[in-house]
Design an enzyme around this catalytic site. Structure first.
Site, PDB file in Angstrom:
ATOM      1  N   TYR A   1       0.863  -1.180   0.000  1.00 48.69           N
ATOM      2  CA  TYR A   1       0.000   0.000   0.000  1.00 48.69           C
ATOM      3  C   TYR A   1       0.896   1.225   0.000  1.00 48.69           C
ATOM      4  CZ  TYR A   1      -2.754   3.851   1.830  1.00 48.69           C
ATOM      5  OH  TYR A   1      -3.326   5.081   1.988  1.00 48.69           O
TER       6      TYR A   1
ATOM      7  N   GLU B   1      -3.651   7.369  -3.748  1.00 48.94           N
ATOM      8  CA  GLU B   1      -3.507   6.121  -3.017  1.00 48.94           C
ATOM      9  C   GLU B   1      -3.329   4.971  -4.010  1.00 48.94           C
ATOM     10  OE1 GLU B   1      -5.894   5.486   0.946  1.00 48.94           O
ATOM     11  OE2 GLU B   1      -6.948   4.570  -0.727  1.00 48.94           O
TER      12      GLU B   1
END
Ligand code: GDP
Ligand code: MN
Length: 378
Positions: free
Chosen positions: A101, A189
């Site tokens: 991530y 993101e």
């Protein structure tokens, strides 16, 4: 504005980041043709502006062109997580070794840019954060500052990970940081940022949210933004007013956000629920007020409206002329409570009091106007 994934990937790819080859399809056959070009094994993803598609069945890894056609057919024209799927992204499937991530987030509480990395990517980051706070590395960066790769590299080294090329990851993060600054991003993101079998880092997903105020500097995005607006939001922009769609049934027009918020609060206290809220700003003119009232009364679900204007030196007779002109085009006997204060208020009141369905409040307190409205609609 949330930028659709395909556009977001195109924008970040320009900053030197690697995304899987692929394109958007609107028909199953088109999806199949893209998969054929990509060499068969592909991923079909529903393009909807929310995450969690993987779990909801919106991301399908397909082993053949036929499977891609079927996956596209199963997604297109259906609803997923409350959003209609009208487009799918067909991408070459990547042989994933590990999912990371990576996020760059404008932190409104601190005024800093937060860089975030978790080596347990792929799943929703919120749940990772809840189970194990240390699973997410964070670094705050001064907005606008230059971020050297070595600073990111030494920060990443606190993580005890094997088999991850931290220098390559640091390079990707610096590029993401730059992309987010260039694009006026509030949030960028990447989940997952995949380490694929040859060791390279590929952005499999990309969630980009940009600051609407920065769109003017982004030629590609400005068009996208226009297209994302509803017809009524677009008309509000053309009028030069700000428009907040809400889901109640009382229309609200106010001059200024402060006055507007106070009006919304008072309505709620009376058990009334605001439909849309429109802020005229300071420049009150006849055409602006006419357009504003027509816009706010357009949905037939709006059963009444409140107009709360404080004009100061603006000529309020102009506002009242705008209201009278709009009333000619508004259908239904729906009550409109009007509180107008400012230059020429007496003339404005006199003009408005001649109109049916209009109720003029001649006092300063917004409470009085809301009380009148409550009495009329109850
Ligand atoms: P989200 O669930 O809405 O965030 O959608 P994502 O685009 O992140 O996809 C969800 C999951 O699908 C990812 O975490 C991957 O595990 C998987 N996925 C996405 N793209 C690929 C791909 O190219 N190859 C493979 N094998 N899996 C993928
Ligand atoms: Mn994702």
């Amino acid at each position: 504005m949330i930028v659709p994934e395909d556009q977001a990937k195109r924008l970040v790819a320009r900053c030197g980041l690697q995304t899987p080859p692929g394109r958007v399809a609107q028909m199953p056959d088109e999806a199949a043709a893209i998969a054929h070009e990509l060499g068969g094994v592909s991923v079909v993803k529903a393009l909807i502006p929310v995450g969690g598609r993987g779990k909801a069945g919106g991301v399908k890894v397909c082993g053949s062109v036929e499977a891609v056609r079927d996956a596209a057919r199963a997604l297109l024209g259906h609803e997923l997580l409350g959003h209609p799927v009208t487009r799918v992204l067909v991408e070459k499937a990547m042989p994933i070794a590990q999912e990371i991530y990576a996020g760059v987030v404008a932190n409104s509480a601190t005024g800093m840019i937060d860089l975030m990395v978790s080596f347990s990517g792929g799943v929703e980051i919120e749940s990772t954060a809840q189970h194990d706070r240390k699973a997410i590395l964070r670094m705050a960066v001064e907005p606008g500052s230059v971020l050297p790769v070595h600073r990111v590299y030494s920060w990443l080294r606190q993580a005890n990970v094997e088999r991850v090329d931290l220098a390559a990851l640091a390079d990707v993060l610096v590029k993401l940081y730059r992309a987010s600054a260039d694009l006026d991003a509030i949030l960028l993101e990447i989940n997952p940022l995949a380490i694929i079998q040859d060791g390279s880092l590929v952005l499999l997903d990309c969630k980009l949210e940009v600051d609407d105020n920065g769109l003017i500097r982004q030629p590609g995005l400005a068009e996208l933004y226009q297209a994302s607006l509803s017809p009524r939001e677009r008309r509000a922009r053309e009028l030069g007013v700000s428009f907040v769609p809400l889901d109640g049934d009382i229309g609200v027009i106010a001059s200024g956000a402060g006055l507007g918020m106070a009006t919304l609060d008072l309505l709620k206290q009376k058990g009334l629920s605001p439909a849309d809220f429109l802020d005229t700003g300071g420049g009150i003119s006849e055409p602006l007020v006419k357009g504003a009232l027509e816009l706010i009364m357009e949905p037939q679900e709006v059963r009444a409206a409140i107009i709360n204007l404080y004009g100061g030196i603006n000529r309020m007779l102009e506002a009242s002329k705008g209201i009278v002109a709009a009333l000619k085009n508004i259908r239904g006997n729906r009550p409109i409570v009007i509180k107008i204060l400012g230059n020429q208020q007496e003339e404005a009141w006199a003009m408005l009091e001649r109109e049916p369905n209009v109720h003029v409040i001649r006092v300063v307190q917004t409470e009085a106007a809301v009380a009148k409205l409550a009495e009329l609609v109850k």
